[in-house]
Design a protein around this motif. Structure first.
Motif, PDB file in Angstrom:
ATOM      1  N   SER A  21      55.735  29.178  26.426  1.00 44.37           N
ATOM      2  CA  SER A  21      56.565  30.383  26.329  1.00 44.37           C
ATOM      3  C   SER A  21      57.908  30.142  27.021  1.00 44.37           C
ATOM      4  CB  SER A  21      55.856  31.566  26.997  1.00 44.37           C
ATOM      5  OG  SER A  21      54.628  31.842  26.335  1.00 44.37           O
ATOM      6  N   GLN A  22      58.975  30.565  26.348  1.00 45.40           N
ATOM      7  CA  GLN A  22      60.317  30.403  26.908  1.00 45.40           C
ATOM      8  C   GLN A  22      61.105  31.684  26.697  1.00 45.40           C
ATOM      9  OE1 GLN A  22      62.280  26.563  25.836  1.00 45.40           O
ATOM     10  NE2 GLN A  22      60.374  26.102  24.739  1.00 45.40           N
ATOM     11  N   ILE A  23      61.967  31.976  27.652  1.00 41.41           N
ATOM     12  CA  ILE A  23      62.875  33.113  27.506  1.00 41.41           C
ATOM     13  C   ILE A  23      64.285  32.659  27.841  1.00 41.41           C
ATOM     14  CG2 ILE A  23      61.095  34.839  28.035  1.00 41.41           C
ATOM     15  CD1 ILE A  23      62.376  35.077  30.826  1.00 41.41           C
ATOM     16  N   LYS A  24      65.263  33.318  27.226  1.00 39.31           N
ATOM     17  CA  LYS A  24      66.657  33.028  27.516  1.00 39.31           C
ATOM     18  C   LYS A  24      67.299  34.267  28.111  1.00 39.31           C
ATOM     19  CE  LYS A  24      67.417  29.445  24.047  1.00 39.31           C
ATOM     20  NZ  LYS A  24      68.269  28.974  22.910  1.00 39.31           N
ATOM     21  N   THR A  25      67.981  34.088  29.201  1.00 37.06           N
ATOM     22  CA  THR A  25      68.658  35.202  29.854  1.00 37.06           C
ATOM     23  C   THR A  25      69.888  34.695  30.571  1.00 37.06           C
ATOM     24  OG1 THR A  25      68.454  36.981  31.491  1.00 37.06           O
ATOM     25  CG2 THR A  25      67.155  34.982  31.890  1.00 37.06           C
ATOM     26  N   GLN A  26      70.980  35.383  30.377  1.00 40.24           N
ATOM     27  CA  GLN A  26      72.262  35.066  31.008  1.00 40.24           C
ATOM     28  C   GLN A  26      72.659  33.595  30.776  1.00 40.24           C
ATOM     29  OE1 GLN A  26      71.765  36.252  35.108  1.00 40.24           O
ATOM     30  NE2 GLN A  26      72.088  38.420  34.622  1.00 40.24           N
ATOM     31  N   GLY A  27      72.396  33.125  29.567  1.00 42.35           N
ATOM     32  CA  GLY A  27      72.797  31.773  29.210  1.00 42.35           C
ATOM     33  C   GLY A  27      71.871  30.682  29.703  1.00 42.35           C
ATOM     34  N   ASN A  28      70.791  31.017  30.385  1.00 46.58           N
ATOM     35  CA  ASN A  28      69.831  30.034  30.891  1.00 46.58           C
ATOM     36  C   ASN A  28      68.491  30.196  30.202  1.00 46.58           C
ATOM     37  OD1 ASN A  28      71.651  28.977  32.893  1.00 46.58           O
ATOM     38  ND2 ASN A  28      71.245  30.806  34.128  1.00 46.58           N
ATOM     39  N   THR A  29      67.772  29.076  30.060  1.00 42.82           N
ATOM     40  CA  THR A  29      66.444  29.105  29.456  1.00 42.82           C
ATOM     41  C   THR A  29      65.406  28.862  30.539  1.00 42.82           C
ATOM     42  OG1 THR A  29      67.308  28.228  27.370  1.00 42.82           O
ATOM     43  CG2 THR A  29      64.931  28.064  27.714  1.00 42.82           C
ATOM     44  N   TYR A  30      64.332  29.671  30.497  1.00 41.30           N
ATOM     45  CA  TYR A  30      63.261  29.524  31.478  1.00 41.30           C
ATOM     46  C   TYR A  30      61.926  29.349  30.748  1.00 41.30           C
ATOM     47  CZ  TYR A  30      66.682  31.226  34.835  1.00 41.30           C
ATOM     48  OH  TYR A  30      67.800  31.362  35.612  1.00 41.30           O
ATOM     49  N   LEU A  31      61.117  28.478  31.278  1.00 42.23           N
ATOM     50  CA  LEU A  31      59.776  28.247  30.738  1.00 42.23           C
ATOM     51  C   LEU A  31      58.776  29.010  31.598  1.00 42.23           C
ATOM     52  CD1 LEU A  31      58.293  24.948  29.476  1.00 42.23           C
ATOM     53  CD2 LEU A  31      57.093  26.120  31.312  1.00 42.23           C
ATOM     54  N   ILE A  32      57.820  29.656  30.934  1.00 40.78           N
ATOM     55  CA  ILE A  32      56.805  30.429  31.655  1.00 40.78           C
ATOM     56  C   ILE A  32      55.468  29.709  31.552  1.00 40.78           C
ATOM     57  CG2 ILE A  32      55.673  32.662  31.877  1.00 40.78           C
ATOM     58  CD1 ILE A  32      58.010  33.842  30.242  1.00 40.78           C
ATOM     59  N   ALA A  33      54.903  29.328  32.686  1.00 39.87           N
ATOM     60  CA  ALA A  33      53.613  28.626  32.712  1.00 39.87           C
ATOM     61  C   ALA A  33      52.843  29.048  33.949  1.00 39.87           C
ATOM     62  CB  ALA A  33      53.820  27.117  32.719  1.00 39.87           C
ATOM     63  N   ASN A  34      51.600  29.494  33.733  1.00 41.41           N
ATOM     64  CA  ASN A  34      50.731  29.918  34.836  1.00 41.41           C
ATOM     65  C   ASN A  34      51.384  30.998  35.692  1.00 41.41           C
ATOM     66  OD1 ASN A  34      48.823  27.890  34.052  1.00 41.41           O
ATOM     67  ND2 ASN A  34      49.997  26.374  35.217  1.00 41.41           N
ATOM     68  N   GLY A  35      52.117  31.894  35.036  1.00 42.95           N
ATOM     69  CA  GLY A  35      52.748  32.990  35.756  1.00 42.95           C
ATOM     70  C   GLY A  35      53.999  32.595  36.513  1.00 42.95           C
ATOM     71  N   GLN A  36      54.441  31.368  36.377  1.00 41.30           N
ATOM     72  CA  GLN A  36      55.633  30.895  37.088  1.00 41.30           C
ATOM     73  C   GLN A  36      56.775  30.684  36.093  1.00 41.30           C
ATOM     74  OE1 GLN A  36      55.782  30.463  40.456  1.00 41.30           O
ATOM     75  NE2 GLN A  36      53.656  31.124  40.676  1.00 41.30           N
ATOM     76  N   TYR A  37      58.000  30.843  36.573  1.00 39.88           N
ATOM     77  CA  TYR A  37      59.194  30.628  35.763  1.00 39.88           C
ATOM     78  C   TYR A  37      59.881  29.336  36.230  1.00 39.88           C
ATOM     79  CZ  TYR A  37      58.826  35.379  33.913  1.00 39.88           C
ATOM     80  OH  TYR A  37      58.389  36.519  33.276  1.00 39.88           O
TER      81      TYR A  37
END
Length: 324
Positions: A125-141
């Motif tokens: 799972s990935q989300i993009k916010t404010q020009g940055n991409t974050y990966l979500i794994a085990n409840g961590q970003y």
């Protein structure tokens, strides 16, 4: 006559260079095949840890035991099949091909923040916010610093996280992972012993070894073809040397001495050509194993000089029989 001899001598030097270039292409293909597939070399081995120590504790031991060793390790999670933790020491990881951003550097493993890189087919799972991409794994970003390129015939859903002594991922138990170690065989053996494990061949290494012959067959045939040309050139220069000596109309011991003198100079020149070719190729071309290039050039010189000497002996004996 001298122009023909000069042409043959220059042709043999060009032949050495061509053989070296083909050898470089062979090693480049093998390197690309392995690195693009897994980012690891043919020296990589699997270690299945039985100890329950943390990754951080294990890395502290690595740093203490092998402070100057070039090591890369991939910790593949047994619980999340797509998660791979990466750590390296004294090694650049810039051979991981990226389509955007970058892959990890050694400094990333020394910090406290865990960062991520994703494969093109990653299911994480990935989300993009404010020009940055974050990966979500085990409840961590985790901040995504790069996306890997798609590699032909390789489909991977993996996502990569850094790990290190100070990082959150370093607190995981090492026996929850399968460890891929890329280092010298002696170092891998000591690591496996420390973790109470045997070493195993990774599948990609097995496949690479099985495909090596078919992968390199065209280049091997080309080297044999070039060697055949070299043999013909040696026969030609032996004939030219004999004809040039024969035109001098000397006989007996004088003929033998003249042939030995000219042949000796030619053999020395050939050896110098091979040395010059080796250093020029090592300087300008890629070789993962320079000793293979050295052995290839040495073998070429031995075969060619054997043909040259054999031809000279044959023509000398034939000429002597004619005189008798």
């Amino acid at each position: 006559m001298k122009r023909y001899k000069l042409f043959v001598i220059l042709s043999t030097f060009f032949l050495f260079i061509m053989i070296g270039i083909v050898c470089s292409n062979m090693q480049s293909q093998l390197a690309d095949q392995i690195l693009q597939a897994q980012g690891m070399s043919m020296e990589a081995r699997i270690v299945k840890p039985k100890k329950t120590m943390t990754i951080a504790s294990f890395l502290k031991w690595i740093k203490k035991e092998f402070p100057k060793e070039s090591i890369q390790m991939q910790f593949k999670s047994k619980e999340d099949k797509n998660q791979v933790l990466i750590w390296s020491q004294n090694r650049d990881l810039n051979y991981f091909p990226v389509s955007s951003g970058r892959f990890f550097s050694e400094d990333d493993f020394k910090g406290q923040v865990t960062i991520a890189a994703v494969s093109p087919s990653s299911a994480a799972s990935q989300i993009k916010t404010q020009g940055n991409t974050y990966l979500i794994a085990n409840g961590q970003y985790y901040s995504v610093v790069g996306s890997l390129k798609a590699v032909p015939y390789q489909s991977s859903k993996a996502y990569y996280l850094t790990t290190g002594v100070k990082q959150e991922t370093g607190q995981s138990r090492i026996n929850h992972f399968t460890l891929y170690v890329d280092a010298s065989s002696q170092t891998i053996g000591k690591i496996a012993s420390h973790l109470k494990s045997e070493t195993y061949w990774p599948d990609f290494v097995k496949r690479g070894r099985q495909r090596r012959l078919t992968l390199l067959m065209p280049e091997a045939l080309l080297i044999l073809f070039l060697l055949g040309i070299g043999v013909l050139l040696m026969g030609l220069i032996a004939w030219l040397t004999w004809k040039e000596t024969d035109l001098s109309h000397v006989k007996g011991d004088l003929l033998s001495n003249l042939l030995l003198n000219r042949s000796g100079r030619f053999i020395v020149f050939m050896v110098l050509e091979a040395f010059a070719s080796y250093f020029l190729l090592v300087w300008k071309a890629y070789y993962s194993n320079q000793s293979i290039l050295g052995l290839l050039l040495l073998g070429t010189v031995v075969v060619e000089l054997a043909v040259y000497v054999g031809m000279m002996v044959y023509m000398y004996r034939k000429g002597k029989q004619a005189d008798d």
